[in-house]
Design an enzyme around this catalytic site. Structure first.
Site, PDB file in Angstrom:
ATOM      1  N   GLU A 114      26.339 -25.526  38.800  1.00  0.00           N
ATOM      2  CA  GLU A 114      26.335 -26.845  39.139  1.00  0.00           C
ATOM      3  C   GLU A 114      25.564 -27.379  38.145  1.00  0.00           C
ATOM      4  O   GLU A 114      26.295 -28.500  37.631  1.00  0.00           O
ATOM      5  CB  GLU A 114      25.450 -26.745  40.564  1.00  0.00           C
ATOM      6  CG  GLU A 114      25.718 -28.093  40.940  1.00  0.00           C
ATOM      7  CD  GLU A 114      25.159 -28.349  42.413  1.00  0.00           C
ATOM      8  OE1 GLU A 114      25.372 -27.659  43.389  1.00  0.00           O
ATOM      9  OE2 GLU A 114      24.130 -29.059  42.357  1.00  0.00           O
ATOM     10  N   ARG A 171      30.852 -32.417  44.421  1.00  0.00           N
ATOM     11  CA  ARG A 171      29.954 -32.276  43.069  1.00  0.00           C
ATOM     12  C   ARG A 171      30.622 -32.641  41.933  1.00  0.00           C
ATOM     13  O   ARG A 171      30.439 -32.377  40.884  1.00  0.00           O
ATOM     14  CB  ARG A 171      29.261 -31.000  42.773  1.00  0.00           C
ATOM     15  CG  ARG A 171      28.272 -30.471  44.118  1.00  0.00           C
ATOM     16  CD  ARG A 171      27.028 -31.343  44.393  1.00  0.00           C
ATOM     17  NE  ARG A 171      26.350 -31.101  45.288  1.00  0.00           N
ATOM     18  CZ  ARG A 171      26.582 -31.675  46.770  1.00  0.00           C
ATOM     19  NH1 ARG A 171      27.486 -32.470  47.082  1.00  0.00           N
ATOM     20  NH2 ARG A 171      25.995 -30.942  47.699  1.00  0.00           N
ATOM     21  N   SER A 196      20.308 -25.875  43.803  1.00  0.00           N
ATOM     22  CA  SER A 196      21.339 -24.991  43.839  1.00  0.00           C
ATOM     23  C   SER A 196      21.759 -24.769  42.458  1.00  0.00           C
ATOM     24  O   SER A 196      22.400 -25.705  41.878  1.00  0.00           O
ATOM     25  CB  SER A 196      22.421 -25.417  44.740  1.00  0.00           C
ATOM     26  OG  SER A 196      21.922 -25.938  45.868  1.00  0.00           O
TER      27      SER A 196
HETATM   28  C1  LIG Z   1      14.838 -28.813  43.694  1.00  0.00           C
HETATM   29  C2  LIG Z   1      16.141 -29.358  43.387  1.00  0.00           C
HETATM   30  C3  LIG Z   1      16.963 -29.722  44.454  1.00  0.00           C
HETATM   31  C4  LIG Z   1      18.208 -30.427  44.275  1.00  0.00           C
HETATM   32  N1  LIG Z   1      18.888 -30.847  45.559  1.00  0.00           N
HETATM   33  C5  LIG Z   1      20.240 -31.258  45.230  1.00  0.00           C
HETATM   34  C6  LIG Z   1      21.102 -31.544  46.457  1.00  0.00           C
HETATM   35  O1  LIG Z   1      20.437 -31.510  47.611  1.00  0.00           O
HETATM   36  N2  LIG Z   1      22.001 -32.089  46.377  1.00  0.00           N
HETATM   37  C7  LIG Z   1      22.732 -32.572  44.866  1.00  0.00           C
HETATM   38  O2  LIG Z   1      23.755 -33.085  44.844  1.00  0.00           O
HETATM   39  N3  LIG Z   1      21.981 -32.175  43.950  1.00  0.00           N
HETATM   40  C8  LIG Z   1      20.708 -31.637  43.998  1.00  0.00           C
HETATM   41  N4  LIG Z   1      20.032 -31.359  42.869  1.00  0.00           N
HETATM   42  C9  LIG Z   1      20.464 -31.407  41.613  1.00  0.00           C
HETATM   43  C10 LIG Z   1      20.022 -32.970  40.822  1.00  0.00           C
HETATM   44  O3  LIG Z   1      19.025 -33.399  41.628  1.00  0.00           O
HETATM   45  C11 LIG Z   1      20.997 -33.933  40.842  1.00  0.00           C
HETATM   46  O4  LIG Z   1      22.137 -33.488  40.213  1.00  0.00           O
HETATM   47  C12 LIG Z   1      20.688 -35.278  40.285  1.00  0.00           C
HETATM   48  O5  LIG Z   1      21.379 -36.255  40.531  1.00  0.00           O
HETATM   49  C13 LIG Z   1      20.386 -35.104  38.648  1.00  0.00           C
HETATM   50  O6  LIG Z   1      19.738 -36.307  38.456  1.00  0.00           O
HETATM   51  P1  LIG Z   1      18.646 -36.313  36.859  1.00  0.00           P
HETATM   52  O7  LIG Z   1      18.633 -37.636  36.753  1.00  0.00           O
HETATM   53  O8  LIG Z   1      17.880 -35.404  36.888  1.00  0.00           O
HETATM   54  O9  LIG Z   1      20.095 -35.917  35.834  1.00  0.00           O
HETATM   55  P2  LIG Z   1      20.229 -35.265  34.647  1.00  0.00           P
HETATM   56  O10 LIG Z   1      19.945 -33.507  34.833  1.00  0.00           O
HETATM   57  O11 LIG Z   1      19.179 -35.596  33.513  1.00  0.00           O
HETATM   58  O12 LIG Z   1      21.713 -35.040  34.127  1.00  0.00           O
HETATM   59  C14 LIG Z   1      22.683 -34.401  34.749  1.00  0.00           C
HETATM   60  C15 LIG Z   1      23.919 -34.858  34.182  1.00  0.00           C
HETATM   61  O13 LIG Z   1      24.256 -36.386  34.440  1.00  0.00           O
HETATM   62  C16 LIG Z   1      24.317 -37.254  33.225  1.00  0.00           C
HETATM   63  N5  LIG Z   1      23.633 -38.256  33.261  1.00  0.00           N
HETATM   64  C17 LIG Z   1      22.618 -38.678  33.596  1.00  0.00           C
HETATM   65  N6  LIG Z   1      21.997 -39.876  33.653  1.00  0.00           N
HETATM   66  C18 LIG Z   1      23.148 -40.518  33.579  1.00  0.00           C
HETATM   67  C19 LIG Z   1      23.566 -41.970  33.202  1.00  0.00           C
HETATM   68  N7  LIG Z   1      22.779 -42.751  33.460  1.00  0.00           N
HETATM   69  N8  LIG Z   1      24.957 -42.206  32.673  1.00  0.00           N
HETATM   70  C20 LIG Z   1      25.668 -41.297  32.490  1.00  0.00           C
HETATM   71  N9  LIG Z   1      25.464 -39.858  32.600  1.00  0.00           N
HETATM   72  C21 LIG Z   1      24.187 -39.540  33.066  1.00  0.00           C
HETATM   73  C22 LIG Z   1      23.563 -36.092  32.130  1.00  0.00           C
HETATM   74  O14 LIG Z   1      24.237 -36.302  30.771  1.00  0.00           O
HETATM   75  C23 LIG Z   1      24.177 -34.727  32.404  1.00  0.00           C
HETATM   76  O15 LIG Z   1      25.232 -34.317  32.252  1.00  0.00           O
HETATM   77  C24 LIG Z   1      18.550 -30.530  42.987  1.00  0.00           C
HETATM   78  C25 LIG Z   1      17.919 -30.555  41.803  1.00  0.00           C
HETATM   79  C26 LIG Z   1      16.551 -29.709  42.108  1.00  0.00           C
HETATM   80  C27 LIG Z   1      15.717 -29.591  40.944  1.00  0.00           C
END
Ligand SMILES: Cc1cc2nc3c(=O)[nH]c(=O)nc-3n(C[C@H](O)[C@H](O)[C@H](O)COP(=O)(O)OP(=O)(O)OC[C@H]3O[C@@H](n4cnc5c(N)ncnc54)[C@H](O)[C@@H]3O)c2cc1C
Length: 345
Positions: A341, A171, A245
């Site tokens: 996380e 992660r 998580s």
């Molecule tokens: C129901 C649920 C289940 C999940 N299951 C998992 C799982 O099984 N495994 C797992 O690893 N994660 C899981 N996650 C967490 C999440 O889905 C991941 O971390 C996902 O990659 C976040 O994507 P996002 O676009 O929503 O990022 P955001 O929440 O918008 O951003 C997260 C971080 O990334 C940065 N960021 C976003 N986009 C960019 C970009 N283009 N360039 C640079 N930085 C950027 C942001 O500044 C922030 O620091 C889960 C979340 C939920 C709600």
């Protein structure tokens, strides 16, 4: 020629409740929608925004918004998907950072390019996937990663990073350390190895094999299994606000683990190749009696203690208060500090 200001899509006092899966209320004082590298450069060259603090937002599924955001919010909406190369040993596929991750996984399968099925149904965007090296059901993004493109937020220059440069860990990646908030990821390329081999070592998938008697599932079947397992275990953010998580699984030394097992023989733990041991954070939280409990309008999901939920109208402060209370009780009982996380903003 349009000026930098007219070309950018800027919104003032933009509500972010719809842009975070916890459904937490917060405003972006200024939000700009990023459709490609040129938009990032326009921001960098902009007289007002060029030097302003910035926050990069994807799908908002790994953030806890505790207040309005004064920094310029860059909402990543870079679109596009394509096959970059097809060789004897791999398909290389590319997607814009704003593409929905799950839709991208489904698209690769539809075209007959398997390899991402274990990562189905993870919310969020393609661009955020490398940031925390998303992982699920025995596969991490790093194992399928080829390279990514981004734009430096200080110089406006384009950069390309390969797997070694991203320094992926559990992660974790360089985007949480040296490059945190400094590079906007705009495109990601993944290498899907041929011939395809299923990854089925995860306990829940072994159960599916036993239940169905299908010992040689194809990629579509693994995708369907992963989706059904996830739907049965995790709350759907469209109905119950959450960020998946909430804590990382802590890694302890073998000695520390033996000590904990001496006191709690039931503890769920996984030995790692380097001799250390990963503990199930959800088990630790459950053992402290948190499952189903609430603090204000934030709560611990009834089916999985690792997931904190918005019970309706919660604020980010309530979620953080609940998270701290959990951290304290786990530390008090096991001497282990749980690390969140999601990014707390
Ligand atoms: C129901 C649920 C289940 C999940 N299951 C998992 C799982 O099984 N495994 C797992 O690893 N994660 C899981 N996650 C967490 C999440 O889905 C991941 O971390 C996902 O990659 C976040 O994507 P996002 O676009 O929503 O990022 P955001 O929440 O918008 O951003 C997260 C971080 O990334 C940065 N960021 C976003 N986009 C960019 C970009 N283009 N360039 C640079 N930085 C950027 C942001 O500044 C922030 O620091 C889960 C979340 C939920 C709600």
């Amino acid at each position: 020629m349009p000026t930098a200001a007219t070309a950018l899509r800027i919104e003032r006092r933009a509500p972010l409740r719809e842009h975070n899966t916890f459904g937490l209320p917060a405003l972006a004082q200024t939000m700009v929608r990023i459709g490609g590298d040129a938009d990032v450069r326009r921001v960098v060259d902009h007289p007002d925004y060029g030097r302003a603090p910035k926050f990069i937002l994807g799908g908002g599924s790994n953030v806890v918004l505790t207040k309005d955001i004064a920094a310029l919010v860059m909402k990543i909406e870079v679109a596009g998907r394509r096959l970059v190369a097809e060789t004897a040993d791999a398909w290389v596929v590319e997607a814009g950072a704003g593409e929905n991750w799950h839709d991208f996984v489904a698209w690769t399968l539809d075209r007959g390019w398997p390899g991402l099925e274990n990562l189905a149904l993870i919310p969020g965007t393609v661009g955020a996937a490398p940031v925390q090296n998303i992982g699920a059901y025995g596969v991490e993004l790093a194992e399928r990663f080829e390279s990514l493109d981004g734009v430096d937020l200080v110089t406006g220059r384009g950069v390309t990073l390969d797997r070694a440069m991203c320094r992926f860990g559990y992660r974790d990646s360089v985007f949480k350390h040296g490059l945190a908030g400094k590079t906007v990821i705009t495109r990601v390329r993944l290498r899907l190895p041929r011939p395809w081999r299923p990854v089925l070592g995860y306990l829940d998938l072994e159960r599916k094999i036993a239940e169905t008697g299908n010992r040689q599932p194809d990629a579509r079947t693994v995708f369907d299994w992963v989706c059904s397992i996830r739907r049965s275990k995790l709350p759907d953010p469209a109905r119950v606000g959450n960020a998946g998580s909430f804590f990382k699984n802590p890694v302890v030394s073998a000695e520390q683990c033996r000590d904990i097992i001496g006191r709690d023989p039931e503890i769920v733990h996984y030995p790692l190749p380097d001799g250390s041991v990963k503990l199930a954070a959800g088990w630790l939280i459950d053992a402290c009696g948190w499952k189903g409990k609430s603090v204000g309008r934030a709560g611990v999901y009834e089916k999985q203690a690792l997931v904190l939920v918005n019970r309706g109208g919660a604020s980010g402060a309530e979620v953080v208060t609940l998270a701290r209370a959990i951290q304290e009780s786990v530390y008090g009982r096991f001497g282990i500090r749980l690390e969140p996380e999601p990014v707390i903003v």
